[in-house]
Design a protein around this motif. Structure first.
Motif, PDB file in Angstrom:
ATOM      1  N   SER A  41      74.049  45.539  46.335  1.00  0.00           N
ATOM      2  CA  SER A  41      74.274  46.266  47.445  1.00  0.00           C
ATOM      3  C   SER A  41      75.559  47.278  47.526  1.00  0.00           C
ATOM      4  N   GLU A  42      76.477  47.029  46.445  1.00  0.00           N
ATOM      5  CA  GLU A  42      77.737  47.813  46.218  1.00  0.00           C
ATOM      6  C   GLU A  42      77.228  49.173  45.529  1.00  0.00           C
ATOM      7  N   ASN A  43      75.982  49.454  45.132  1.00  0.00           N
ATOM      8  CA  ASN A  43      75.674  50.670  44.588  1.00  0.00           C
ATOM      9  C   ASN A  43      75.218  51.425  45.720  1.00  0.00           C
ATOM     10  N   PRO A  44      75.746  52.605  45.934  1.00  0.00           N
ATOM     11  CA  PRO A  44      75.601  53.348  47.183  1.00  0.00           C
ATOM     12  C   PRO A  44      74.016  53.982  47.080  1.00  0.00           C
ATOM     13  N   GLY A  45      73.448  54.360  46.050  1.00  0.00           N
ATOM     14  CA  GLY A  45      72.278  54.954  45.894  1.00  0.00           C
ATOM     15  C   GLY A  45      70.996  54.035  45.720  1.00  0.00           C
ATOM     16  N   GLN A  46      71.523  52.520  46.010  1.00  0.00           N
ATOM     17  CA  GLN A  46      70.222  51.531  45.774  1.00  0.00           C
ATOM     18  C   GLN A  46      69.880  51.154  47.254  1.00  0.00           C
ATOM     19  N   LYS A 105      74.260  51.496  52.268  1.00  0.00           N
ATOM     20  CA  LYS A 105      75.582  51.027  51.771  1.00  0.00           C
ATOM     21  C   LYS A 105      75.844  50.056  52.769  1.00  0.00           C
ATOM     22  N   ASN A 106      76.506  48.625  52.234  1.00  0.00           N
ATOM     23  CA  ASN A 106      76.412  47.662  52.889  1.00  0.00           C
ATOM     24  C   ASN A 106      77.646  46.718  52.128  1.00  0.00           C
ATOM     25  N   ASP A 107      78.868  46.953  52.498  1.00  0.00           N
ATOM     26  CA  ASP A 107      79.840  46.476  51.905  1.00  0.00           C
ATOM     27  C   ASP A 107      81.325  46.064  52.939  1.00  0.00           C
ATOM     28  N   SER A 108      82.242  45.634  52.438  1.00  0.00           N
ATOM     29  CA  SER A 108      83.426  45.246  53.456  1.00  0.00           C
ATOM     30  C   SER A 108      84.160  46.529  53.833  1.00  0.00           C
ATOM     31  N   ARG A 110      82.157  49.877  54.644  1.00  0.00           N
ATOM     32  CA  ARG A 110      81.171  50.595  55.355  1.00  0.00           C
ATOM     33  C   ARG A 110      79.650  49.961  55.531  1.00  0.00           C
ATOM     34  N   VAL A 111      79.042  50.434  56.522  1.00  0.00           N
ATOM     35  CA  VAL A 111      77.683  50.062  56.763  1.00  0.00           C
ATOM     36  C   VAL A 111      76.909  51.511  56.902  1.00  0.00           C
ATOM     37  N   SER A 112      75.639  51.582  56.113  1.00  0.00           N
ATOM     38  CA  SER A 112      75.002  52.850  56.517  1.00  0.00           C
ATOM     39  C   SER A 112      73.533  52.250  56.148  1.00  0.00           C
ATOM     40  N   ALA A 113      72.757  52.713  57.311  1.00  0.00           N
ATOM     41  CA  ALA A 113      71.333  52.138  57.330  1.00  0.00           C
ATOM     42  C   ALA A 113      70.465  53.458  57.785  1.00  0.00           C
ATOM     43  N   LYS A 114      69.297  53.161  57.801  1.00  0.00           N
ATOM     44  CA  LYS A 114      68.292  54.050  58.303  1.00  0.00           C
ATOM     45  C   LYS A 114      66.932  53.413  58.604  1.00  0.00           C
ATOM     46  N   CYS A 115      66.163  54.070  59.299  1.00  0.00           N
ATOM     47  CA  CYS A 115      64.733  53.467  59.505  1.00  0.00           C
ATOM     48  C   CYS A 115      63.810  53.311  58.046  1.00  0.00           C
ATOM     49  N   SER A 116      63.116  52.284  58.095  1.00  0.00           N
ATOM     50  CA  SER A 116      62.558  51.946  56.774  1.00  0.00           C
ATOM     51  C   SER A 116      61.136  52.971  56.516  1.00  0.00           C
ATOM     52  N   GLY A 165      66.984  40.194  54.673  1.00  0.00           N
ATOM     53  CA  GLY A 165      68.335  40.995  54.710  1.00  0.00           C
ATOM     54  C   GLY A 165      69.109  39.904  55.466  1.00  0.00           C
ATOM     55  N   ILE A 166      68.628  38.947  56.483  1.00  0.00           N
ATOM     56  CA  ILE A 166      69.541  38.138  57.152  1.00  0.00           C
ATOM     57  C   ILE A 166      69.787  36.891  56.173  1.00  0.00           C
ATOM     58  N   VAL A 167      69.044  36.441  55.366  1.00  0.00           N
ATOM     59  CA  VAL A 167      69.046  35.475  54.413  1.00  0.00           C
ATOM     60  C   VAL A 167      70.164  36.148  53.367  1.00  0.00           C
ATOM     61  N   LYS A 168      70.021  37.135  52.947  1.00  0.00           N
ATOM     62  CA  LYS A 168      70.793  37.650  51.847  1.00  0.00           C
ATOM     63  C   LYS A 168      72.475  37.842  52.329  1.00  0.00           C
ATOM     64  N   GLU A 169      72.525  38.235  53.706  1.00  0.00           N
ATOM     65  CA  GLU A 169      73.993  38.376  54.085  1.00  0.00           C
ATOM     66  C   GLU A 169      74.500  37.003  54.059  1.00  0.00           C
TER      67      GLU A 169
END
Length: 532
Positions: A41-46, A105-108, A110-116, A165-169
């Protein structure tokens, strides 16, 4: 389960360089984990892309609560106390609105998300405000062109991706959390009921994404071996594979551990095993000593695919090559591990002291009888007294006490090689250490961890060892006595205990000690000393 094969190349078939993946095993400060262990998740492009399988929320009470989640995201400039609140709000909002989120992006920070759904313009970006833990929505496009996001379904649904995603967090925030605990938390917080098998499967996938591939971790062992030897001269690392190139066994002894054992520890090693939490079967073999302050001092460890006589023999051969000493060593270990012959062959003039804890467990298993559970405690108590007895006469009295309770136990003890566990018969020096589990205090935390790739297990052990050595150094700098604190305390207690003793006869190495508090308490001490 098939064993993972070992390759010499790194990811994408290329070699690693020290500049790309620095590794410092010198026990001064903790080095960062190699880059290949970083979270995906620390890889911005993933993106996190998984199939969507809806989970319906059926309960009326849960459904009403979910409807309230439609206001978890209110608009641009909305503020949150921390990143966890952002993630939580976004998860709940997507469930209530009926769409699936993909994190870019999902780290300490910043959080960036889009519709799937590809092509849908719905986007959100939140980041931390400088010098605070507060988060604020900086960009938000609330428009959906995919048909989602306007759910009027009387039964809101959470997609498989959302739940994963909830489980992962939760796993990221609490790496040692159990599947049942996560299932209960999700049920309470989101009203979603999950099967244990579902949560465990998702946890395994999330752990592999966070920690790195289990299979790929084995491919990185040849590189790790080279880097340890390169950055820590004097360290010993051996790696073996089977004929099919699958992993077989690994031995590691860092130079700091070897030097510390030879310079500051008694010639006493404790051998033990423990199972590792791993996707593939693996066992940890350990060799540990005690330092001058009676603290655990790890000397070497190994990871093997199975605990057997052959792997223990190999481990001892590697240990012998790492310890070029001619001094006799006493090994304290379980007699059932098949070590007796290996120790005598590999370490000549050394001794094998049976671990009394394992011996006691073996005695409990072998004794038969309907009332054995009522007397086994007394038998084990006399067994420990016999082990500590300083003379053979005292040993015999303890064993006679056992015979009065159980003739079967009496016979079993005489057949258990007392010369390998009783002080009065043992020819080596074990300094009153009668069990091999001393290393448990250092390695016990491994059992509490979730399954980790082997490369991460080794890194974690290395970090713990560095912390241990550094902490001991800081503490020892504060000592003000000539002896270590534990030995100074023991010496003072011995001085107090000897105030009532008088030596009435001295002939060579034979002393007659008389306790003035008891006219009948005379002891002959021959060829012995009161050692600390």
């Amino acid at each position: 389960m098939p064993r993972p094969c070992l390759l010499v190349k790194g990811p994408q078939g290329r070699e690693w360089s020290q500049q790309e993946y620095p590794l410092n095993v010198t026990p001064v400060a903790q080095a960062p984990a190699p880059a290949f262990l970083s979270s995906a998740s620390e890889n911005p492009g993933q993106f996190n892309s998984l199939a969507t399988v809806p989970t319906e929320i059926q309960s009326d009470g849960q459904m009403k609560r979910v409807k309230l989640w439609e206001n978890c995201i209110t608009g641009l400039h909305q503020q949150f106390n921390n990143v966890c609140e952002v993630r939580d709000a976004l998860r709940k909002y997507s469930i209530a609105q009926g769409f699936t989120v993909k994190f870019k992006k999902n780290d300490s920070m910043r959080v960036s998300a889009k519709c799937s759904v590809d092509g849908c313009p719905w986007r959100i970006f939140a980041s931390r405000l400088s010098t605070t833990h507060l988060f604020r929505i900086k960009r938000l496009n609330e428009i959906h062109t995919c048909g989602n996001g306007t759910s009027t379904d009387s039964h809101p649904r959470a997609s498989k991706k959302v739940v994963e995603g909830i489980v992962k967090e939760k796993l990221r925030d609490s790496p040692n959390v159990k599947p049942k605990e996560i299932a209960n938390q999700i049920q309470q917080e989101f009203g979603i009921e999950l099967r244990y098998s579902q949560v465990r499967r998702w946890m395994e996938a999330a752990t592999e994404e966070i920690q790195g591939s289990y299979k790929e971790a084995y491919n990185q062992l040849p590189w790790l071996r080279e880097k340890i030897v390169e950055t820590n001269p004097g360290s010993v690392v051996s790696l073996n594979t089977r004929e099919d190139q699958s992993f077989h066994r690994l031995f590691i002894a860092f130079h700091a551990s070897l030097h510390g054992f030879q310079s500051g520890c008694r010639p006493l090693l404790f051998l033990d095993t423990m199972s590792l939490q791993s996707k593939y079967q693996s066992e940890l073999l350990t060799a540990a000593a005690v330092d001058g302050n009676y603290g655990i001092f790890p000397v070497a460890f190994g990871v093997v695919d199975v605990v057997n006589d052959d792997n223990w023999h190999w481990f001892l051969v590697q240990l012998k090559s790492a310890l070029p000493t001619f001094q006799a060593i006493t090994f304290v270990a379980d007699r059932q591990m098949g070590l007796k012959q290996s120790i005598s062959v590999i370490f000549e003039n050394s001794y094998h002291a049976y671990c009394l804890r394992y011996l006691s467990e073996e005695l409990k298993r072998d004794l038969k009888g309907p009332c054995i559970h009522e007397i086994i405690g007394a038998i084990i108590g006399h067994l420990y007294d016999a082990a500590y007895a300083p003379t053979r006469d005292a040993f015999g009295k303890c064993i006679e006490s056992i015979r009065s309770i159980s003739p079967e136990a009496y016979d079993w003890i005489w057949q258990s090689d007392p010369g390998n566990w009783a002080n009065s018969y043992f020819l080596g020096a074990r300094y009153n250490h009668i069990t091999s589990g001393i290393a448990e205090s250092f390695y016990s935390w491994l059992a509490e961890l979730t399954a980790l790739p082997i490369i991460k297990i080794i890194e974690t052990i290395r970090h713990k060892l560095m912390e241990l050595i550094y902490t001991r150094k800081v503490e020892s700098d504060q000592w003000v006595t000539r002896l270590t604190p534990s030995l100074e305390d023991k010496l003072q207690k011995e001085i107090l205990n000897t105030q009532s003793l008088q030596v009435t006869v001295s002939d060579g190495n034979t002393f007659k000690v008389h306790d003035i508090r008891s006219a009948f308490n005379d002891n002959d001490v021959e060829n012995r000393c009161l050692g600390l």
